[in-house]
Motif scaffolding. Structure first.
Motif, PDB file in Angstrom:
ATOM      1  N   GLY A  20      -1.297  -0.644  -8.639  1.00  0.00           N
ATOM      2  CA  GLY A  20      -0.396   0.156  -8.077  1.00  0.00           C
ATOM      3  C   GLY A  20       1.041  -0.273  -7.200  1.00  0.00           C
ATOM      4  N   ALA A  21       1.986   0.465  -7.444  1.00  0.00           N
ATOM      5  CA  ALA A  21       3.209  -0.670  -6.244  1.00  0.00           C
ATOM      6  C   ALA A  21       3.454   0.132  -5.294  1.00  0.00           C
ATOM      7  CB  ALA A  21       4.822   0.365  -7.074  1.00  0.00           C
ATOM      8  N   GLY A  22       3.062   1.200  -4.642  1.00  0.00           N
ATOM      9  CA  GLY A  22       2.407   1.321  -3.279  1.00  0.00           C
ATOM     10  C   GLY A  22       1.440   0.627  -2.473  1.00  0.00           C
ATOM     11  N   ASN A  23       0.939   0.859  -3.274  1.00  0.00           N
ATOM     12  CA  ASN A  23      -0.844  -0.659  -2.902  1.00  0.00           C
ATOM     13  C   ASN A  23      -0.799  -1.510  -3.487  1.00  0.00           C
ATOM     14  OD1 ASN A  23      -3.629  -0.131  -2.043  1.00  0.00           O
ATOM     15  ND2 ASN A  23      -3.721  -1.011  -3.730  1.00  0.00           N
ATOM     16  N   ASN A  24       0.265  -2.363  -3.803  1.00  0.00           N
ATOM     17  CA  ASN A  24       0.417  -3.821  -3.314  1.00  0.00           C
ATOM     18  C   ASN A  24       1.238  -4.079  -2.622  1.00  0.00           C
ATOM     19  OD1 ASN A  24      -1.089  -4.263  -5.880  1.00  0.00           O
ATOM     20  ND2 ASN A  24       0.863  -4.437  -7.352  1.00  0.00           N
ATOM     21  N   LEU A  25       1.571  -2.933  -2.347  1.00  0.00           N
ATOM     22  CA  LEU A  25       3.232  -3.287  -0.932  1.00  0.00           C
ATOM     23  C   LEU A  25       2.370  -3.274   0.209  1.00  0.00           C
ATOM     24  CD1 LEU A  25       6.350  -3.722  -0.244  1.00  0.00           C
ATOM     25  CD2 LEU A  25       6.363  -1.812   0.048  1.00  0.00           C
ATOM     26  N   SER A  26       1.785  -2.410   0.637  1.00  0.00           N
ATOM     27  CA  SER A  26       0.252  -2.255   1.476  1.00  0.00           C
ATOM     28  C   SER A  26      -0.484  -2.919   1.718  1.00  0.00           C
ATOM     29  CB  SER A  26      -0.079  -1.014   1.571  1.00  0.00           C
ATOM     30  OG  SER A  26      -0.927  -0.489   2.315  1.00  0.00           O
ATOM     31  N   LEU A  27      -0.876  -3.670   1.114  1.00  0.00           N
ATOM     32  CA  LEU A  27      -2.097  -4.308   0.244  1.00  0.00           C
ATOM     33  C   LEU A  27      -1.379  -6.222   0.873  1.00  0.00           C
ATOM     34  CD1 LEU A  27      -4.990  -5.627  -0.159  1.00  0.00           C
ATOM     35  CD2 LEU A  27      -4.273  -5.554  -2.170  1.00  0.00           C
ATOM     36  N   SER A  28       0.178  -6.465   0.329  1.00  0.00           N
ATOM     37  CA  SER A  28       0.746  -8.103   0.320  1.00  0.00           C
ATOM     38  C   SER A  28       0.979  -7.813   2.052  1.00  0.00           C
ATOM     39  CB  SER A  28       1.309  -8.281  -0.759  1.00  0.00           C
ATOM     40  OG  SER A  28       2.777  -7.014  -0.370  1.00  0.00           O
ATOM     41  N   ARG A  29       1.398  -6.776   2.714  1.00  0.00           N
ATOM     42  CA  ARG A  29       1.811  -6.449   4.213  1.00  0.00           C
ATOM     43  C   ARG A  29       0.107  -6.744   4.613  1.00  0.00           C
ATOM     44  NH1 ARG A  29       5.844  -5.188   8.148  1.00  0.00           N
ATOM     45  NH2 ARG A  29       4.993  -5.932   9.622  1.00  0.00           N
TER      46      ARG A  29
END
Length: 87
Positions: A20-29
């Motif tokens: 999901g979008a929120g998880n993807n941003l957190s994981l990429s960070r």
């Protein structure tokens, strides 16, 4: 990089499109932060980490049995960290 104190280092984390979008941003960070920590621990200065979320520019998946690449190969390309050095 340790011998080039004037160098600026950016670590850019990316993920594949399956989350999901929120998880993807957190994981990429988190991915970028982990690499930045290793660089800093090895004496590299001015390291900045950014989570970019979804990656682009990787080859499209190939159907099983129709090519030389594994179907998961493009996803592995998306799950990456780019290191950009500017002097």
């Amino acid at each position: 990089l340790r011998r080039s104190p004037e160098a600026e280092v950016q670590v850019l984390g990316y993920v594949d499109p399956r989350g999901g979008a929120g998880n993807n941003l957190s994981l990429s960070r988190q991915r970028a932060d982990a690499v930045a920590e290793v660089l800093t621990a090895h004496g590299v200065r001015d390291v900045t980490a950014y989570g970019r979320g979804l990656a682009g520019g990787c080859p499209k998946p190939v159907a099983a049995g129709s090519g030389d690449r594994d179907a998961d190969e493009p996803l592995q390309c998306d799950r990456r960290v780019d290191i950009v050095v500017t002097k």
